[in-house]
Design a protein around this motif. Structure first.
Motif, short mmCIF file in Angstrom:
data_model
loop_
_atom_site.label_atom_id
_atom_site.label_comp_id
_atom_site.label_asym_id
_atom_site.label_seq_id
_atom_site.Cartn_x
_atom_site.Cartn_y
_atom_site.Cartn_z
N TRP A 108 0.84 9.61 6.58
CA TRP A 108 -0.59 9.92 6.49
C TRP A 108 -0.85 11.35 6.95
O TRP A 108 -1.58 12.09 6.30
N THR A 151 -9.52 8.46 4.94
CA THR A 151 -8.97 9.77 4.58
C THR A 151 -9.35 10.87 5.55
O THR A 151 -8.84 11.98 5.46
N TYR A 178 4.23 5.24 8.88
CA TYR A 178 2.95 5.31 8.18
C TYR A 178 2.11 6.46 8.73
O TYR A 178 1.46 7.19 7.98
N LYS A 182 0.91 9.34 -5.64
CA LYS A 182 1.35 10.72 -5.38
C LYS A 182 2.22 11.23 -6.52
O LYS A 182 2.08 12.37 -6.94
N ARG A 242 -6.56 9.67 -3.23
CA ARG A 242 -6.30 8.24 -3.38
C ARG A 242 -5.00 7.84 -2.68
O ARG A 242 -4.89 6.77 -2.09
N THR A 243 -4.01 8.75 -2.71
CA THR A 243 -2.75 8.52 -1.98
C THR A 243 -3.03 8.40 -0.49
O THR A 243 -2.55 7.48 0.18
N ALA A 289 0.82 4.06 -2.75
CA ALA A 289 0.62 5.47 -2.39
C ALA A 289 1.69 6.34 -3.02
O ALA A 289 1.41 7.43 -3.54
N TYR A 290 2.93 5.87 -3.01
CA TYR A 290 4.03 6.60 -3.63
C TYR A 290 3.77 6.80 -5.12
O TYR A 290 3.97 7.89 -5.66
N ALA A 343 -4.62 5.11 0.36
CA ALA A 343 -3.67 4.00 0.37
C ALA A 343 -2.84 4.02 1.65
O ALA A 343 -2.60 2.97 2.27
N LEU A 344 -2.43 5.20 2.07
CA LEU A 344 -1.69 5.31 3.34
C LEU A 344 -2.58 4.87 4.50
O LEU A 344 -2.12 4.20 5.43
N GLU A 392 0.84 -1.21 0.00
CA GLU A 392 0.00 0.00 0.00
C GLU A 392 0.86 1.25 0.00
O GLU A 392 0.54 2.24 -0.66
#
Length: 171
Positions: free
Chosen positions: A89, A106, A85, A49, A67-68, A45-46, A71-72, A41
């Motif tokens: 976040w 989120t 993490y 982004k 969306r990033t 996320a990377y 995922a975080l 994940e």
């Protein structure tokens, strides 16, 4: 590994649309494998982004950042007290400001997430530096400067750019 190789082989700032889709599809596939580790994940996320950073359309960019963040958040769901993490976040949540994202994981208080990250690993100066930046960006200057002081006192491997930034804030 081939996913990382694919990503790093692309020139910075020049991900073409088809390459973006291929890389994101590979990332989505890697993270969707049953019992995939939370690091899948984080890697996804990377990728999200990086694609979002290169998008010229502000709405698309914000959607990518949401969306990033999601995922975080999914990585945090698997490891709720992982300091790296949490700080990642918190950083993305702060970047989005008051933007409400439709995805799960989120919503929340980035300041509380940063404090929790620091509580998990109070001696880690990288987390303190990141938390100091978050504090400054959110208008908590005194708290940010206190954290920068801790970084200067405790860090054994502070990069020159970080040191310059801290001294610039102190000036």
């Amino acid at each position: 590994s081939s996913l990382n190789d694919s990503l790093t082989a692309l020139p910075q700032g020049q991900l073409r649309e088809i390459e973006q889709r291929q890389i994101l599809a590979q990332g989505a596939e890697a993270r969707s494998v049953w019992l995939a580790p939370p690091q899948a994940e984080i890697q996804y996320a990377y990728l999200l982004k990086r694609v979002a950073d290169e998008n010229a359309d502000p709405r698309q960019r914000i959607g990518g950042y949401c969306r990033t963040l999601a995922a975080l958040g999914r990585a945090l769901e698997m490891r709720p007290y992982d300091a790296s993490y949490l700080i990642s976040w918190a950083n993305m949540r702060q970047l989005l400001g008051r933007t409400r994202c439709p995805e799960a994981f989120t919503g929340g208080d980035y300041d509380a997430a940063a404090r929790l990250a620091l509580a998990q690993d109070p001696a880690d100066t990288e987390f303190k530096f990141a938390a100091a930046l978050l504090a400054l960006w959110s208008g908590h200057r005194d708290e940010g400067l206190k954290l920068f002081r801790d970084v200067l006192l405790c860090s054994t491997n502070l990069r020159g750019s970080e040191q310059d930034y801290i001294f610039g804030q102190l000036d």
